[in-house]
Design an enzyme around this catalytic site. Structure first.
Site, PDB file in Angstrom:
ATOM      1  N   ASP A  22       0.827  -1.208   0.000  1.00 13.79           N
ATOM      2  CA  ASP A  22       0.000   0.000   0.000  1.00 13.79           C
ATOM      3  C   ASP A  22       0.864   1.262   0.000  1.00 13.79           C
ATOM      4  O   ASP A  22       1.992   1.254   0.484  1.00 13.79           O
ATOM      5  CB  ASP A  22      -0.930  -0.020   1.229  1.00 13.79           C
ATOM      6  CG  ASP A  22      -2.116   0.921   1.076  1.00 13.79           C
ATOM      7  OD1 ASP A  22      -2.364   1.387  -0.058  1.00 13.79           O
ATOM      8  OD2 ASP A  22      -2.790   1.194   2.085  1.00 13.79           O
ATOM      9  N   GLY A  25       0.063   5.514  -4.341  1.00 14.91           N
ATOM     10  CA  GLY A  25      -0.532   6.804  -4.721  1.00 14.91           C
ATOM     11  C   GLY A  25       0.082   7.951  -3.926  1.00 14.91           C
ATOM     12  O   GLY A  25       0.445   8.991  -4.481  1.00 14.91           O
ATOM     13  N   HIS A  39       2.513   3.377  -8.981  1.00 13.57           N
ATOM     14  CA  HIS A  39       2.325   1.956  -9.294  1.00 13.57           C
ATOM     15  C   HIS A  39       3.526   1.433 -10.085  1.00 13.57           C
ATOM     16  O   HIS A  39       4.016   0.340  -9.833  1.00 13.57           O
ATOM     17  CB  HIS A  39       1.037   1.738 -10.090  1.00 13.57           C
ATOM     18  CG  HIS A  39      -0.200   2.133  -9.330  1.00 13.57           C
ATOM     19  ND1 HIS A  39      -0.407   1.773  -8.021  1.00 13.57           N
ATOM     20  CD2 HIS A  39      -1.289   2.877  -9.689  1.00 13.57           C
ATOM     21  CE1 HIS A  39      -1.577   2.264  -7.601  1.00 13.57           C
ATOM     22  NE2 HIS A  39      -2.123   2.944  -8.603  1.00 13.57           N
ATOM     23  N   ASN A  70     -11.005  -2.372  -5.639  1.00 12.68           N
ATOM     24  CA  ASN A  70     -10.193  -1.437  -6.439  1.00 12.68           C
ATOM     25  C   ASN A  70     -10.809  -1.122  -7.814  1.00 12.68           C
ATOM     26  O   ASN A  70     -10.430  -0.153  -8.459  1.00 12.68           O
ATOM     27  CB  ASN A  70      -8.762  -1.960  -6.628  1.00 12.68           C
ATOM     28  CG  ASN A  70      -7.911  -1.904  -5.366  1.00 12.68           C
ATOM     29  OD1 ASN A  70      -7.055  -2.764  -5.135  1.00 12.68           O
ATOM     30  ND2 ASN A  70      -8.134  -0.905  -4.517  1.00 12.68           N
TER      31      ASN A  70
HETATM   32  C1  IPE Z   1      -5.566  -2.741  -0.360  1.00 17.63           C
HETATM   33  O1  IPE Z   1      -5.183  -1.426  -0.521  1.00 17.63           O
HETATM   34  C2  IPE Z   1      -5.551  -3.456  -1.681  1.00 17.63           C
HETATM   35  C3  IPE Z   1      -4.240  -3.618  -2.302  1.00 17.63           C
HETATM   36  C4  IPE Z   1      -3.091  -3.340  -1.749  1.00 17.63           C
HETATM   37  C5  IPE Z   1      -4.269  -4.168  -3.621  1.00 17.63           C
HETATM   38  P1  IPE Z   1      -6.240  -0.253  -0.672  1.00 17.63           P
HETATM   39  O2  IPE Z   1      -5.476   0.990  -0.793  1.00 17.63           O
HETATM   40  O3  IPE Z   1      -7.190  -0.576  -1.751  1.00 17.63           O
HETATM   41  O4  IPE Z   1      -7.006  -0.347   0.725  1.00 17.63           O
HETATM   42  P2  IPE Z   1      -7.916   0.726   1.478  1.00 17.63           P
HETATM   43  O5  IPE Z   1      -8.983   1.139   0.520  1.00 17.63           O
HETATM   44  O6  IPE Z   1      -7.047   1.865   1.865  1.00 17.63           O
HETATM   45  O7  IPE Z   1      -8.442  -0.003   2.674  1.00 17.63           O
HETATM   46  C1  IPE Z   2      -1.500   0.227  -3.385  1.00 14.88           C
HETATM   47  O1  IPE Z   2      -1.270   1.590  -3.393  1.00 14.88           O
HETATM   48  C2  IPE Z   2      -1.685  -0.351  -4.761  1.00 14.88           C
HETATM   49  C3  IPE Z   2      -3.059  -0.759  -5.083  1.00 14.88           C
HETATM   50  C4  IPE Z   2      -4.079  -0.725  -4.284  1.00 14.88           C
HETATM   51  C5  IPE Z   2      -3.263  -1.259  -6.416  1.00 14.88           C
HETATM   52  P1  IPE Z   2      -2.470   2.622  -3.442  1.00 14.88           P
HETATM   53  O2  IPE Z   2      -2.792   2.899  -4.869  1.00 14.88           O
HETATM   54  O3  IPE Z   2      -3.599   2.155  -2.619  1.00 14.88           O
HETATM   55  O4  IPE Z   2      -1.793   3.908  -2.793  1.00 14.88           O
HETATM   56  P2  IPE Z   2      -2.447   4.905  -1.764  1.00 14.88           P
HETATM   57  O5  IPE Z   2      -2.972   4.082  -0.624  1.00 14.88           O
HETATM   58  O6  IPE Z   2      -3.541   5.622  -2.486  1.00 14.88           O
HETATM   59  O7  IPE Z   2      -1.340   5.801  -1.357  1.00 14.88           O
HETATM   60 MG    MG Z   3      -4.078   2.397  -0.668  1.00 17.09          MG
END
Ligand code: IPE
Ligand code: IPE
Ligand code: MG
Length: 248
Positions: A22, A25, A39, A70
């Site tokens: 995680d 982003g 990513h 997602n």
């Molecule tokens: C969990 O991360 C899913 C993956 C790492 C693929 P998210 O970023 O989607 O989780 P939430 O929404 O913050 O709980």
């Molecule tokens: C995890 O990083 C990757 C996926 C869920 C695919 P995020 O995309 O959730 O990154 P943040 O949590 O928004 O920073």
């Molecule tokens: Mg996330």
């Protein structure tokens, strides 16, 4: 050898590590770039951690790559993630084979875009005889989805007389989950500072040790992995018993 790595007790290595990757982003935002940039840089950590686990002798590594929730993200991001998947599998196939790593997936991959689905199938096929470590990608995965699927199959088997109600045990449930054949994760790592499970392996992590770090996934390196394993090795796993009992 890294100082941290040399401190790891190889006899007490978790057989299965699960990771919630995680923070891509937020990492991108920190660098003033669009989310997709995060990513793309997350792929480097996937490579590092897969290699790091395989080198140590971890037998299974499960990475949460895309949850069923997602799909709710902007389509630009979803499409970029799916394209990245195809690109990465194509590029990494050689490294997986060189490192004797077998690619597997959990989740409903048949509902991914066709190109991603096909890339995955060819990756699974090309690495199926590798035996050093299983790299399991959780894709279009959610634990509640998986549990509902298992309940449906078990209910059908009971209705059709294939099994009796008495035969429904924990082991039977295990065998109806997408992780069948893979031991439960002993260590669950989540990066980025969030302290939640986000619908990941709910049944399987009943007794996993949870490790949370503020590091964003694209910055997560082998050294961070070693730190997590060392932390794990300092814990006392009691499985409901007393400390005195397990220390005997
Ligand atoms: C969990 O991360 C899913 C993956 C790492 C693929 P998210 O970023 O989607 O989780 P939430 O929404 O913050 O709980
Ligand atoms: C995890 O990083 C990757 C996926 C869920 C695919 P995020 O995309 O959730 O990154 P943040 O949590 O928004 O920073
Ligand atoms: Mg996330």
């Amino acid at each position: 050898m890294s100082e941290l790595k040399s401190k790891i007790d190889l006899k007490k290595l978790p057989k299965h590590i699960a990771v919630i990757m995680d923070g891509n982003g937020r990492w991108a935002k920190q660098h003033g770039k669009p989310r997709v940039f995060g990513h793309k840089n997350g792929v480097r950590s996937v490579r590092e951690i897969s290699e790091g686990c395989a080198e140590l002798g971890v037998e299974h590594l499960t990475l949460y790559a895309f949850s069923t929730e997602n799909w709710g993200r902007p389509s630009l991001e979803v499409n970029a993630l799916m394209a990245l998947l195809v690109e990465t599998i194509g590029k990494e196939m050689r490294t997986l084979n060189e490192n004797n790593i077998r690619l597997k997936t959990i989740g409903d991959i048949s509902n991914l875009p066709e190109r991603s689905y096909k890339a995955l199938l060819s990756g699974i096929e090309a690495t199926k005889n590798n035996s050093r470590m299983d790299l399991v990608l959780a894709l279009n995965y959610s634990s509640r989805w998986e549990i509902v699927q298992a309940i449906k199959t078990i209910a059908k088997d009971v209705k059709e007389g294939i099994i009796s109600e008495q035969e429904i045990t924990g082991d039977l449930v295990d065998n109806h989950l997408t992780t069948r054949g893979i031991p439960d994760p002993e260590l669950l790592i989540r990066t980025s500072g969030e302290k939640r499970i986000s619908n990941y392996l709910l049944w399987q992590i009943a007794y996993a040790e949870l490790y949370f770090t503020d590091v964003f996934w694209p910055d997560f390196s082998k050294e961070h992995l070693y730190q997590a394993i060392l932390d794990f090795q300092q814990r006392e796993r009691r499985f409901g018993k007393t400390g005195e009992q397990v220390r005997k």
